[in-house]
Design a protein around this motif. Structure first.
Motif, PDB file in Angstrom:
ATOM      1  N   LEU A 242      29.111  59.826 -17.461  1.00 48.36           N
ATOM      2  CA  LEU A 242      29.055  61.122 -18.124  1.00 48.36           C
ATOM      3  C   LEU A 242      27.697  61.762 -17.920  1.00 48.36           C
ATOM      4  CD1 LEU A 242      30.663  60.062 -21.509  1.00 48.36           C
ATOM      5  CD2 LEU A 242      31.785  61.246 -19.612  1.00 48.36           C
ATOM      6  N   GLU A 243      27.691  63.076 -17.821  1.00 45.34           N
ATOM      7  CA  GLU A 243      26.448  63.836 -17.699  1.00 45.34           C
ATOM      8  C   GLU A 243      26.269  64.661 -18.965  1.00 45.34           C
ATOM      9  OE1 GLU A 243      24.345  67.180 -14.840  1.00 45.34           O
ATOM     10  OE2 GLU A 243      26.370  66.503 -14.395  1.00 45.34           O
ATOM     11  N   VAL A 244      25.054  64.631 -19.515  1.00 38.30           N
ATOM     12  CA  VAL A 244      24.744  65.440 -20.681  1.00 38.30           C
ATOM     13  C   VAL A 244      24.630  66.890 -20.215  1.00 38.30           C
ATOM     14  CG1 VAL A 244      23.070  65.870 -22.522  1.00 38.30           C
ATOM     15  CG2 VAL A 244      23.506  63.520 -21.773  1.00 38.30           C
ATOM     16  N   ILE A 245      25.475  67.773 -20.785  1.00 38.58           N
ATOM     17  CA  ILE A 245      25.448  69.175 -20.381  1.00 38.58           C
ATOM     18  C   ILE A 245      24.876  70.077 -21.465  1.00 38.58           C
ATOM     19  CG2 ILE A 245      27.306  68.962 -18.704  1.00 38.58           C
ATOM     20  CD1 ILE A 245      29.182  70.226 -20.825  1.00 38.58           C
TER      21      ILE A 245
ATOM     22  N   PRO B 189      24.621  71.212 -29.848  1.00 37.54           N
ATOM     23  CA  PRO B 189      25.101  69.850 -30.068  1.00 37.54           C
ATOM     24  C   PRO B 189      25.258  69.117 -28.742  1.00 37.54           C
ATOM     25  CG  PRO B 189      26.949  71.351 -30.192  1.00 37.54           C
ATOM     26  CD  PRO B 189      25.710  72.194 -29.998  1.00 37.54           C
ATOM     27  N   VAL B 190      25.234  67.809 -28.805  1.00 41.33           N
ATOM     28  CA  VAL B 190      25.359  66.998 -27.595  1.00 41.33           C
ATOM     29  C   VAL B 190      26.772  67.136 -27.047  1.00 41.33           C
ATOM     30  CG1 VAL B 190      25.295  64.669 -26.643  1.00 41.33           C
ATOM     31  CG2 VAL B 190      23.598  65.351 -28.329  1.00 41.33           C
ATOM     32  N   GLU B 191      26.849  67.486 -25.761  1.00 46.72           N
ATOM     33  CA  GLU B 191      28.132  67.602 -25.068  1.00 46.72           C
ATOM     34  C   GLU B 191      28.029  66.909 -23.718  1.00 46.72           C
ATOM     35  OE1 GLU B 191      30.139  71.478 -25.062  1.00 46.72           O
ATOM     36  OE2 GLU B 191      28.454  72.173 -26.290  1.00 46.72           O
ATOM     37  N   PHE B 192      29.160  66.382 -23.277  1.00 46.82           N
ATOM     38  CA  PHE B 192      29.215  65.671 -22.005  1.00 46.82           C
ATOM     39  C   PHE B 192      30.260  66.287 -21.096  1.00 46.82           C
ATOM     40  CE2 PHE B 192      28.197  62.503 -25.275  1.00 46.82           C
ATOM     41  CZ  PHE B 192      26.983  62.051 -24.805  1.00 46.82           C
ATOM     42  N   ASP B 193      30.079  66.035 -19.809  1.00 43.86           N
ATOM     43  CA  ASP B 193      31.084  66.343 -18.801  1.00 43.86           C
ATOM     44  C   ASP B 193      31.122  65.147 -17.865  1.00 43.86           C
ATOM     45  OD1 ASP B 193      33.005  67.630 -17.339  1.00 43.86           O
ATOM     46  OD2 ASP B 193      31.695  69.192 -16.558  1.00 43.86           O
TER      47      ASP B 193
ATOM     48  N   GLY C  54      21.413  66.792 -18.057  1.00 38.61           N
ATOM     49  CA  GLY C  54      21.539  66.178 -16.734  1.00 38.61           C
ATOM     50  C   GLY C  54      21.439  64.667 -16.772  1.00 38.61           C
ATOM     51  N   GLU C  55      21.085  64.113 -17.916  1.00 36.03           N
ATOM     52  CA  GLU C  55      20.999  62.659 -18.063  1.00 36.03           C
ATOM     53  C   GLU C  55      22.393  62.065 -17.864  1.00 36.03           C
ATOM     54  OE1 GLU C  55      19.564  59.494 -21.494  1.00 36.03           O
ATOM     55  OE2 GLU C  55      18.976  61.586 -21.650  1.00 36.03           O
ATOM     56  N   ILE C  56      22.471  60.950 -17.155  1.00 37.79           N
ATOM     57  CA  ILE C  56      23.746  60.292 -16.870  1.00 37.79           C
ATOM     58  C   ILE C  56      23.839  59.024 -17.707  1.00 37.79           C
ATOM     59  CG2 ILE C  56      25.204  59.230 -15.099  1.00 37.79           C
ATOM     60  CD1 ILE C  56      24.747  62.200 -14.589  1.00 37.79           C
TER      61      ILE C  56
END
Length: 82
Positions: free
Chosen positions: A31-34, A38-42, A19-21
């Motif tokens: 981007l929001e950390v989803i 592994p680290v993924e963004f949306d 949820g970090e932006i």
């Protein structure tokens, strides 16, 4: 290592919270950390309070507004022609 979903730039940072932006260092999109491992963004949702207030003004359902007159909008001849 992860990538921006918008421009595919490499984002080599560690994140602790879903949820970090963040902003993409290349294109600047929010981007929001989803996912953490592994680290993924949306793409982050844009919360523009000014637009929300304007939209509320456009769609007012006050009792003071003129009521719709069903007799004026319905054509009785339409069903007779069918």
């Amino acid at each position: 290592m992860s990538y921006c979903p918008e421009c595919e730039a490499v984002i080599d940072e560690e994140f602790e919270d879903i949820g970090e932006i963040i902003s993409c260092p290349e294109c600047g999109v929010e981007l929001e950390v989803i996912n953490i491992d592994p680290v993924e963004f949306d793409l982050a949702l844009i919360d523009d309070e000014d637009d929300d207030e304007d939209e509320d003004d456009e769609f007012s359902f006050d009792d003071d507004e003129e009521d719709w007159d069903d007799d004026d909008s319905y054509d009785d001849d339409y069903e007779e022609d069918r």
